[in-house]
Design an enzyme around this catalytic site. Structure first.
Site, PDB file in Angstrom:
ATOM      1  CB  ILE A 136     -52.512  37.547  14.232  1.00 62.59           C
ATOM      2  CG1 ILE A 136     -52.559  38.302  12.877  1.00 62.59           C
ATOM      3  CG2 ILE A 136     -51.644  38.314  15.208  1.00 62.59           C
ATOM      4  CD1 ILE A 136     -53.823  38.196  12.147  1.00 62.59           C
ATOM      5  CB  THR A 162     -57.343  52.786  12.461  1.00 60.87           C
ATOM      6  OG1 THR A 162     -57.452  53.971  13.251  1.00 60.87           O
ATOM      7  CG2 THR A 162     -55.933  52.730  11.903  1.00 60.87           C
ATOM      8  CG  ASP A 163     -59.782  57.442  12.911  1.00 58.24           C
ATOM      9  OD1 ASP A 163     -59.460  56.392  13.507  1.00 58.24           O
ATOM     10  OD2 ASP A 163     -59.970  58.518  13.509  1.00 58.24           O
ATOM     11  CE  LYS A 196     -55.247  48.404  12.009  1.00 58.50           C
ATOM     12  NZ  LYS A 196     -55.662  46.975  12.144  1.00 58.50           N
ATOM     13  CB  THR A 238     -55.734  48.956  19.386  1.00 60.41           C
ATOM     14  OG1 THR A 238     -55.986  48.228  20.600  1.00 60.41           O
ATOM     15  CG2 THR A 238     -56.256  48.157  18.196  1.00 60.41           C
ATOM     16  CE1 TYR A 275     -53.807  50.790  15.851  1.00 61.26           C
ATOM     17  CE2 TYR A 275     -54.600  53.034  15.551  1.00 61.26           C
ATOM     18  CZ  TYR A 275     -54.834  51.670  15.584  1.00 61.26           C
ATOM     19  OH  TYR A 275     -56.101  51.197  15.346  1.00 61.26           O
ATOM     20  CD1 TRP A 287     -61.891  58.356  17.169  1.00 50.84           C
ATOM     21  CD2 TRP A 287     -63.325  59.661  18.287  1.00 50.84           C
ATOM     22  NE1 TRP A 287     -61.436  59.648  17.078  1.00 50.84           N
ATOM     23  CE2 TRP A 287     -62.297  60.475  17.750  1.00 50.84           C
ATOM     24  CE3 TRP A 287     -64.341  60.264  19.025  1.00 50.84           C
ATOM     25  CZ2 TRP A 287     -62.255  61.852  17.946  1.00 50.84           C
ATOM     26  CZ3 TRP A 287     -64.308  61.639  19.201  1.00 50.84           C
ATOM     27  CH2 TRP A 287     -63.261  62.413  18.666  1.00 50.84           C
ATOM     28  CD  GLN A 307     -64.572  47.975  21.960  1.00 45.34           C
ATOM     29  OE1 GLN A 307     -65.279  48.604  22.737  1.00 45.34           O
ATOM     30  NE2 GLN A 307     -63.547  48.530  21.345  1.00 45.34           N
ATOM     31  CB  ALA A 326     -55.589  45.425  15.589  1.00 43.33           C
TER      32      ALA A 326
END
Length: 286
Positions: free
Chosen positions: A39, A103-104, A131, A64, A127, A152, A12, A62
């Site tokens: 990767i 990521t948050d 990360k 995800t 996850y 998000w 994305q 990643a």
């Protein structure tokens, strides 16, 4: 602008970087196919960087799938931590700066407060753990790094919440949406612009940065906005997360403070709903 190499170009964010690069007239940028930039292929990454000699490498690769990660721990760890280590080492060996997307979900998210970059990271799912471990290995391996935590993420490309809601909203009369998890959506086109702002600054203010769109919302209100903007006729019901159990626990509140990235790079951040309007317009054009 310096030469840029994108890892995870087919995902994305990779697709959004391609679109924004064209919009901004950035030509010194390479989007290798996955088989040429795996990767998990350490020697392949070293060879790729030695051949292309990029000044910047953007890591969009990643694992995800948040719930699947609870079962596929080894795979999530391999991509999010080991892969990050391989890439950081390749950057070190070839004199490249790494822009690594995180990521948050590295935060527990159990307090109603804006999360700063130096707040304690305490992930509550596999996850998030993988990360965070990826962040740590980048920091310990490569001084020349920018780690950008986002949240998000959605766009007109790949699979994401916006496209899922548009699909389900067109198929069903009624949907139940979680209302007690709060955060901020991020339009991946906006994140791509912010990444290029960092590259064009030629700054050496390395470290961790937070980027999402401005504002705060719940998944329910995000879904309602998607339906309102797209004129999708569906009844949306707010439900607690406890009514929709998932394998992975999510942070209840993960709104990030973006002051650092705004002040350091003069990044202009759009309000989340304004960006959602733009994204849905692009989806309708497709």
């Amino acid at each position: 602008m310096s030469k840029i190499l994108v890892i995870g170009a087919g995902g994305q964010l990779g697709q959004c970087l391609k679109v924004v690069a064209e919009q901004r007239g950035i030509t010194e940028i390479i989007f290798p196919a996955e088989q040429d930039a795996n990767i998990l292929n350490q020697s392949g990454l070293n060879e790729l960087l030695a051949k292309e000699k990029p000044a910047y490498v953007i890591n969009c690769a990643a694992y995800t799938a948040v719930d699947k990660a609870e079962d596929e721990v080894d795979l999530a760890k391999a991509i999010n931590e080991t892969g990050a280590a391989y890439l950081a080492s390749a950057c070190l060996a070839n004199g490249a700066t790494l822009i690594h997307v995180s990521t948050d979900f590295v935060f527990e998210g159990n307090e109603v407060k804006l999360l700063k970059e130096d707040d304690e990271a305490k992930p509550i799912n596999v996850y998030g753990v993988t990360k965070l471990d990826g962040e740590k290995v980048v920091v310990s391996t490569l001084p020349a790094h920018f780690i950008i935590r986002t949240s998000w993420l959605y766009s007109e490309y790949a699979n994401n919440f916006v496209k899922t809601m548009l699909k389900l909203g067109s198929e069903r009369d009624e949907l139940n949406i979680i209302a007690d998890q709060v955060g901020t959506p991020t339009y991946a086109i906006d994140l791509a612009n912010a990444i290029f702002d960092i590259v064009s600054s030629s700054s050496t203010a390395y470290g961790v940065y937070h980027y999402s769109n401005e504002g705060v919302t719940s998944w329910f209100d995000f879904a309602k906005a998607i339906f309102d903007i797209s004129n999708t006729q569906v009844k949306a019901n707010p439900i607690p997360g406890s009514a929709y159990p998932t394998k992975a626990t999510r942070p209840a509140f993960s709104v990030m403070d973006k002051s650092k990235i705004k002040n350091t790079f003069n990044v202009q951040i759009p309000y989340w709903r304004d960006s959602l309007v733009e994204c849905i317009k692009q989806i309708k054009i497709q």
